[in-house]
Design an enzyme around this catalytic site. Structure first.
Site, PDB file in Angstrom:
ATOM      1  N   THR A   5       0.880  -1.190  -0.082  1.00 46.55           N
ATOM      2  CA  THR A   5      -0.096  -0.015  -0.128  1.00 46.55           C
ATOM      3  C   THR A   5       0.956   1.310  -0.089  1.00 46.55           C
ATOM      4  O   THR A   5       0.558   2.105  -0.672  1.00 46.55           O
ATOM      5  CB  THR A   5      -0.882   0.007   1.353  1.00 46.55           C
ATOM      6  N   ASP A  16       1.981  -6.858  -4.195  1.00 48.90           N
ATOM      7  CA  ASP A  16       1.094  -6.956  -2.923  1.00 48.90           C
ATOM      8  C   ASP A  16       1.800  -7.816  -2.197  1.00 48.90           C
ATOM      9  O   ASP A  16       2.207  -8.885  -2.708  1.00 48.90           O
ATOM     10  CB  ASP A  16      -0.259  -7.038  -3.189  1.00 48.90           C
ATOM     11  N   SER A  17       1.985  -7.777  -1.035  1.00 47.86           N
ATOM     12  CA  SER A  17       2.797  -8.448  -0.048  1.00 47.86           C
ATOM     13  C   SER A  17       2.157  -9.988   0.122  1.00 47.86           C
ATOM     14  O   SER A  17       2.809 -11.030   0.668  1.00 47.86           O
ATOM     15  CB  SER A  17       3.458  -7.805   1.293  1.00 47.86           C
ATOM     16  N   SER A  18       0.967 -10.013  -0.184  1.00 52.12           N
ATOM     17  CA  SER A  18       0.255 -11.375  -0.252  1.00 52.12           C
ATOM     18  C   SER A  18       0.964 -12.280  -1.099  1.00 52.12           C
ATOM     19  O   SER A  18       0.952 -13.693  -1.056  1.00 52.12           O
ATOM     20  CB  SER A  18      -1.061 -11.318  -0.430  1.00 52.12           C
ATOM     21  N   THR A  22       2.087  -4.464   4.392  1.00 54.72           N
ATOM     22  CA  THR A  22       2.132  -4.733   5.691  1.00 54.72           C
ATOM     23  C   THR A  22       1.563  -6.230   6.030  1.00 54.72           C
ATOM     24  O   THR A  22       1.685  -6.766   7.039  1.00 54.72           O
ATOM     25  CB  THR A  22       1.185  -3.730   6.554  1.00 54.72           C
ATOM     26  N   ASP A  23       0.574  -6.780   4.965  1.00 50.99           N
ATOM     27  CA  ASP A  23       0.159  -7.967   5.200  1.00 50.99           C
ATOM     28  C   ASP A  23       1.154  -9.179   5.792  1.00 50.99           C
ATOM     29  O   ASP A  23       0.685 -10.001   6.555  1.00 50.99           O
ATOM     30  CB  ASP A  23      -0.826  -8.455   4.102  1.00 50.99           C
TER      31      ASP A  23
END
Ligand code: ASP
Length: 356
Positions: free
Chosen positions: A28, A72-74, A104-105
């Protein structure tokens, strides 16, 4: 996975106080609205200086590496962690500190993994990110980034203040392998319930030296392998034999983090104990961590954990799940004997556990 060097015109200071490598991976923090103002899209990192003009005031030489494309960190995986460790290894001599911008995830998993891969770390590696994109008015990205840079460049008598992998978020600096994401709406996204904060950022940044790892006496060693054939089983009352059996008998499985109740307790149903025992006999390592936010596993305190201890389940003390799964990946990649695996898992390697 590509990382591109981004030229940002920070008006390089004449006598810089430190040199920092900023590694942007995605999340993000690097998002802005698209032209139609409908979706969030990754922003061109070379614009970071327009978004965070305060960066010009730093007396720091800054180099930016930007992952192309940012993710995205996923979508982060074992390969990313190894790549990040390699980037730090290659640039280790040239920089005083490293700041990694990350979603952050899964930040707590990445910070834990990096802490194990980087042995004898003498320089700060600080993860940060944001809950609100950098392109929004009320973004927390600016403050998180600026404070992380300030901590990464802080030193006393030529020595860095925080020679370890940490997470800076909102107002706190936490040990990476003690952190957990606890908030998806508010700014205080990370918590480290079983270990004190390393620093608190208010008007000043107040460091907590007794909580910070001492500087190593040996040179950096970077590990290049992690075992990804691991699983996490979170127990709940009523969990079915089919599920436990399917996981424990999965092809290639090497290790399991068993998230148990309270001080490390699990059901004593014969089918459950038999499946665990069979898995251990097949060479699978089982690491017991607690679902509780505070306290630790104490196998043998209750009858409901005594059988686990007897069959060779490894007690994980106060390891977080994020630290447990990455430590398991790290230890299992080293071709150690069964006894040695259990011994290393129960040894505090990077400040991730309080063993007795
Ligand atoms: N989904 C985002 C990520 O982890 C959330 C964030 O960055 O806060 O990449």
């Amino acid at each position: 996975m590509k990382f591109l060097k981004v030229n940002i015109n920070t008006a390089a200071p004449r006598d810089p106080e430190a040199s920092i490598l900023l590694i942007y991976t995605g999340g993000t923090i690097g998002m802005v609205s698209d032209k139609e103002d409908q979706h969030l899209v990754p922003f061109d990192f070379s614009e970071v200086i327009h978004r965070v003009p305060e960066m010009r005031q730093f007396k720091v030489m800054l180099t930016v590496l930007s992952q192309d494309p940012p993710i995205d960190s996923s979508n982060v995986g074992v390969d990313h962690w190894i790549r990040l460790a390699q980037i730090i290894q290659v640039n280790y001599q040239e920089y005083d500190g490293f700041v990694i911008l990350h979603g952050t995830d899964t930040m707590a998993y990445s910070a834990s993994a990096l802490s194990f891969l980087l042995e004898n770390l003498e320089k700060p590696v600080i993860f940060t990110g944001a809950q609100v994109p950098i392109g929004r008015m009320r973004t927390d990205a600016r403050r998180n980034l600026i404070t992380a840079l300030e901590i990464a460049s802080a030193h006393r008598m030529g020595k860095t203040l925080v020679p370890e992998v940490s997470i800076f978020f909102n107002t706190v600096l936490l040990r990476g392998n003690r952190s957990t994401k606890v908030e998806s709406r508010h700014f205080n996204a990370f918590h480290s319930g079983k270990y004190p904060q390393l620093a608190k950022a208010g008007i000043d940044i107040e460091y907590n030296p007794p909580a910070i790892l001492p500087a190593p006496t040996r040179p950096l060693h970077v590990y290049q392998e992690l075992e990804s054939q691991v699983a996490i089983i979170k127990l709940f009352p009523g969990i079915s034999p089919t599920l436990i059996k399917a996981i424990l008998e999965a092809e290639g499985l090497k290790g399991v983090v068993l998230e148990t109740f309270g001080a490390g307790n699990a059901p004593t149903y014969p089918w459950f104990l038999a499946l665990l025992r069979e898995a251990i006999d097949r060479g699978i390592t089982i690491l017991n961590v607690s679902q509780c936010e505070e306290g630790e596993v104490h196998q043998g305190q209750y009858e409901t954990s005594m059988y686990l201890k007897e069959m060779g389940v490894v007690g994980g003390y106060d390891l977080s799940t994020e630290a447990a799964v990455t430590k398991l990946m790290f230890v299992l990649a080293q071709n150690l004997s069964k006894e040695k695996i259990a011994e290393v898992l129960q040894t505090d390697l990077r400040g991730e556990m309080t063993s007795r």
